[in-house]
Design a protein around this motif. Structure first.
Motif, short mmCIF file in Angstrom:
data_model
loop_
_atom_site.label_atom_id
_atom_site.label_comp_id
_atom_site.label_asym_id
_atom_site.label_seq_id
_atom_site.Cartn_x
_atom_site.Cartn_y
_atom_site.Cartn_z
N GLY A 267 0.83 -1.20 0.00
CA GLY A 267 0.00 0.00 0.00
C GLY A 267 0.86 1.24 0.00
N SER A 268 0.36 2.27 0.65
CA SER A 268 1.08 3.55 0.65
C SER A 268 2.01 3.72 1.86
N SER A 269 2.03 2.72 2.76
CA SER A 269 2.82 2.88 3.98
C SER A 269 3.53 1.58 4.33
N ARG A 301 9.59 7.55 -6.82
CA ARG A 301 9.25 7.22 -5.44
C ARG A 301 9.62 8.41 -4.55
N SER A 345 6.21 6.21 4.52
CA SER A 345 4.99 6.40 3.72
C SER A 345 5.30 7.14 2.44
N ALA A 346 4.49 6.86 1.42
CA ALA A 346 4.57 7.61 0.18
C ALA A 346 3.96 8.99 0.39
N SER A 348 2.29 12.67 -1.04
CA SER A 348 1.15 12.92 -1.94
C SER A 348 1.59 13.03 -3.40
N SER A 350 4.10 11.17 -4.71
CA SER A 350 4.75 9.94 -5.12
C SER A 350 3.82 9.11 -5.99
N SER A 351 4.39 8.50 -7.03
CA SER A 351 3.61 7.60 -7.89
C SER A 351 3.90 6.14 -7.59
N PRO A 353 4.91 3.11 -4.26
CA PRO A 353 4.90 2.86 -2.82
C PRO A 353 6.32 2.87 -2.24
#
Length: 880
Positions: A267-269, A301, A345-346, A348, A350-351, A353
């Motif tokens: 996911g994103s984290s 990233r 975490s990614a 806002s 970032s494209s 993870p």
């Protein structure tokens, strides 16, 4: 970081199984120390090819043992042997640090019990790094690792095992590895501490990584990707890793094998929980990244690291393909019982993870116990060697207090512990009393009674400023008791016991033979001194005078013959300005170390400095040509754009001002003794006499005060801070200045109105310093009613004729009344309002030397000492 995970590293770090065999050259890198504790001979470790030395010649205590055969298949051969310590509370290994000063070190101790004693009961004991607790050993297979920056004045690190009455301490292996000084940097608040490793992980890896894959011999444990992450790997070469030749940009020199694996968040984290804190501490974590995935154009990233969903550690991390990137936190305060969790975490923008390749968890260990003052340590170590003492004197002599050496009492006050009492009575001592005892300058009590000591009673014992009791009874000493010791005994300042020495003589007739030798000795000395003085005067007189003023040389950049350093070198010397020694009008002064391990003080010119380029140039140019034992020595300088620095010899005992106030000194914090004050007065006068009369043209200091008088390890006083100094073409020339310079309280009242400066301006300042040495009062006392000058205080006190009320009460009456009056009279003459009534520095110096106790003695040794002091001042070299 819960208790249950406290020693997660134990099994993974220490297990070096015999099933792996590598062939490497049996040669260890420079600076590596590898010890097979309890081993019978040196051996090559099959795992990493490093040579492990037996410790049989490294430590004088303990017993060699072997783990039981049934446990050996689990361990490499270097863990089959161990050393146990059934005797003594503290037993220590002393590791020599031969790398350059200001080098960090990784230290790892390994413990494999293996039921070596057949008791099937794992001992529990403490491990100390130096004089402070490192941790507690309590598992049957355990490994402990620390990272430390040793004290710059030391060339060793002690690792000590401490018996806590829960079994016999033991150790299997001990290693030391030098690290780049820029690694694992501590916050200023933690600079005195050392770091203890909690764990080190190769994220996505499955096998242990160590030397030679890691050039620093760090051990990386495998960390499997969790359910919410995916494994990412590559076989591509990582630029900057320790397996390539282009790793100069990355001091961490991370192993390529570690960087070639990573876990990527689904996911994103990427959550990373460290558990619950078992105590309060300062946490440091290093996160290691490398982009090992190739992405489509426009994909990138961008990550951030957050602690406990609240505290942002870093806002944005962007990675370059196949290039390592490390982020280390500053010290994080963690409270007992607190959950510790990081989130990578990614952001806002970032494209992709987040990923993670590895991380290290460390915490700062408190260091409440001070080391023994280096001079005391060397002295007591030399005494131990001189008398071949077999007692269990291990580790630091004074610290921690509960483990201080038998027979010693210490004053364990920061920043250094000092030896104040030594009892070696009935210790089977033989031979003479070596001069090493004179280095114990804080000692109050010395008992060498009832031994087999021979030879004369040394006169250097009288130079111990704090000595109050000396017991030499019951020995075989011969000759004459020195007059200086007898005088101190008569004055009541020293309790002297020398009974039971049949060959020792107290009565005056014993001096007859020696008194006959004195005229001959003095004739020889006088002739030698005359020849040397004549030679010195001839050299000085044949020199061409220098230009009228150093100020006339406005070269830019600075043109000097001394060693010039770049700003980058200054940063390295000071370890990025890590330790501040003090601050003045010029700027901050930092502790540093040159490549030859010389400890130095580095004074940086601040952008907001009250002084400027002009004063910088004056001080540098002056000190490059001035050379005298009572002037601080300039070793080099930096003059690179806005970055300007002066590099001096390190004066370990701070300033005279600190000692008069009894604060922030590295030596004994007790009040300066009367003898010590007299010698400092002589030292300062010798330095000033050289500036006024030994230099052509003369040099006027213009800012003489206790803060600019520094003390070295032997308490020799040296004049510093020449930024306001001036030279004059003639001996008695005065020069007006539009800007008044100097410090209120020490500034000549005669120059305050007109700005004229000559030699007598310095004489006035010296007179104020003499009054401070005698009275202990500051030059200016600030009260609610305004400022009060020391002259206004001392003049009416002199009229009373009560010297006890004038002399510093902290001396407790331990001073010579005649010399006290003489110095007060001399100080008052130096501060006369009429300049012409003030004495020349040569007269001041001569009068001060008459106050020294050595001039009151009739012994040949003391007279030689007097002549030596005189010759050093009168044949001082002229500026080169």
């Amino acid at each position: 970081m819960g208790v249950e995970r406290r020693w997660v590293c134990a099994a993974s770090l220490c297990v070096l199984a015999t099933g792996f065999h590598f062939v490497y050259a049996a040669q260890s890198p420079e600076g590596f120390i590898s010890i097979d504790c309890g081993g019978f001979e040196d051996m090559v470790n099959e795992w990493d090819g490093l040579v492990y030395k037996t410790d049989k010649d490294m430590i004088g205590s303990g017993m060699s043992n072997q783990i039981l055969a049934e446990y050996r298949p689990r361990w490499g051969p270097i863990y089959w042997s161990l050393r146990s310590f059934p005797n003594g509370t503290r037993n220590c290994y002393r590791l020599k640090t031969e790398a350059p000063k200001m080098t960090k070190y990784l230290i790892r101790a390994s413990f494999v019990y293996g039921n070596y004693d057949g008791l099937n009961s794992t001992p529990i004991f403490d491990l100390h790094l130096g004089v402070n607790l490192w941790g507690t050993v309590k598992l049957d297979s355990q490994c402990m690792e620390a990272i430390t920056l040793p004290d710059p004045s030391s060339d060793y690190i002690d690792v000590c095992l401490v018996n806590t009455n829960s079994g016999v301490p033991y150790i299997s292996a001990l290693i030391l590895r030098p690290l780049d000084v820029s690694l694992y940097r501590l916050d200023p608040i933690d600079t005195a501490k050392f770091l203890v490793l909690y764990n080190r992980f190769d994220v996505g890896g499955t096998n242990q990584i160590t030397y030679p894959k890691d050039v620093y011999d760090r051990i990386w444990s495998g960390y499997n990707c969790q359910n919410n992450t995916s494994l990412v790997t590559t076989n591509a070469v990582i630029a900057g890793s320790n397996n390539t030749n282009d790793n100069d940009d990355d001091p961490y020199k991370l192993p390529m094998l570690m960087l070639q694996t990573a876990c990527r968040a689904n996911g994103s984290s990427f959550p990373l929980g460290l558990g619950t804190a078992y105590r309060s501490y300062r946490l440091y974590v290093c996160f290691h990244f490398a982009e090992i995935e190739k992405h489509e154009a426009g994909k990138f990233r961008d990550m951030k690291i957050v602690l406990n969903d609240v505290q942002t550690i870093t806002q944005s991390i962007q990675l370059q393909y196949l290039k390592p990137h490390t982020v280390c936190t500053k010290g994080l305060d963690v409270n007992h019982g607190q959950q510790v969790k990081f989130s990578i975490s990614a952001t806002s923008i970032s494209s992709l993870p987040p990923i993670l390749n590895g991380y290290e968890i460390l915490y700062a260990m408190d260091t409440p116990n001070p080391l023994t003052f280096l001079q005391d340590l060397k002295a007591i170590s030399d005494i131990k060697q001189h008398y071949k003492l077999s007692r269990n004197w291990e580790g630091d002599p004074c610290s921690p207090p509960e483990f201080s050496w038998k027979g010693l009492n210490c004053n364990n006050v920061q920043p250094w512990a000092r030896i104040i009492s030594l009892n070696l009575s009935r210790s089977n001592l033989t031979g003479d009393i070596p001069s090493t005892f004179s280095m114990l300058t804080a000692i109050n009590y010395l008992d060498l009674s009832y031994n087999e000591l021979e030879g004369a009673v040394p006169e250097f014992l009288v130079l111990l400023p704090q000595l109050r009791l000396l017991n030499l009874s019951g020995n075989k000493l011969t000759g004459v008791v020195p007059d200086t010791l007898l005088q101190k005994s008569k004055d009541g300042t020293l309790i002297l016991s020398m009974e039971g020495n049949p060959g020792l003589c107290w009565s005056p007739p014993c001096n007859q033979k020696k008194e006959l030798e004195i005229p001959i000795l003095f004739s020889v000395i006088a002739a030698l001194v005359f020849v040397v003085i004549l030679l010195g005067v001839t050299i000085i007189c044949t020199r061409k005078p220098k230009e009228n003023s150093i100020e006339s040389k406005q070269e830019d950049p600075l043109k000097l013959k001394g060693r010039q350093y770049s700003y980058e070198e200054v940063v390295g010397i000071t370890e990025n300005f890590g330790v501040v020694l003090g601050e003045g009008g010029f700027g901050k002064v930092y502790l540093g170390s040159l490549k030859d391990q010389t400890t130095v003080a580095v004074k940086m010119l601040s952008a907001t400095s009250q002084q400027g380029n002009k004063e910088f140039r004056i001080e540098a140019q002056l000190l490059m040509v001035l050379h005298h034992r009572n002037l601080v020595c300039l070793l080099g300088y930096c003059d690179e754009g806005q970055h300007k620095a002066l590099i001096y010899e390190y004066m370990a005992n701070g300033s005279l001002q600190q000692h008069l106030k009894n604060q922030n000194t590295n030596s004994n914090t007790d009040t300066l003794s009367w003898i010590g004050r007299l010698q400092i007065a002589v030292d300062v006068s010798q330095g000033l006499e050289y500036l006024h009369n030994g230099c052509k043209p003369p040099i006027i200091h213009r800012d003489l005060k206790p803060a600019n008088i520094l003390l070295d390890t032997k308490m020799t006083a040296k004049i510093a801070d020449f930024g306001l100094s001036r030279t004059f073409a003639t001996e008695n020339e005065s020069q007006p200045f539009t800007r008044l310079a100097g410090t209120p309280g020490y500034l000549d009242l005669g120059t305050k109105g007109c700005g004229n400066v000559n030699k007598q301006s310095d004489i006035y300042s010296l007179g104020i310093i003499l009054l401070e040495l005698v009275t202990g009062q500051p030059a200016i006392t600030r009260t609610s009613g305004g400022n009060f000058h020391i002259l206004n205080w001392v003049e009416p006190m002199i009229q009373t004729g009560d010297i006890q009320q004038i002399v510093d009460f902290k001396l407790g009456g331990q001073f010579n009344h005649n010399s006290a009056w003489k110095i007060i009279e001399l100080a008052m003459s130096c501060t006369q309002s009429t300049v012409l009534q003030r004495p020349d520095i040569s007269h001041v110096l001569g009068e001060l030397k008459e106050c020294l106790p050595v001039h009151q003695s009739t012994s040949p040794q003391t007279r030689i000492m007097s002549t030596r002091i005189l010759s050093e001042s009168e044949i001082a070299p002229s500026p080169r």
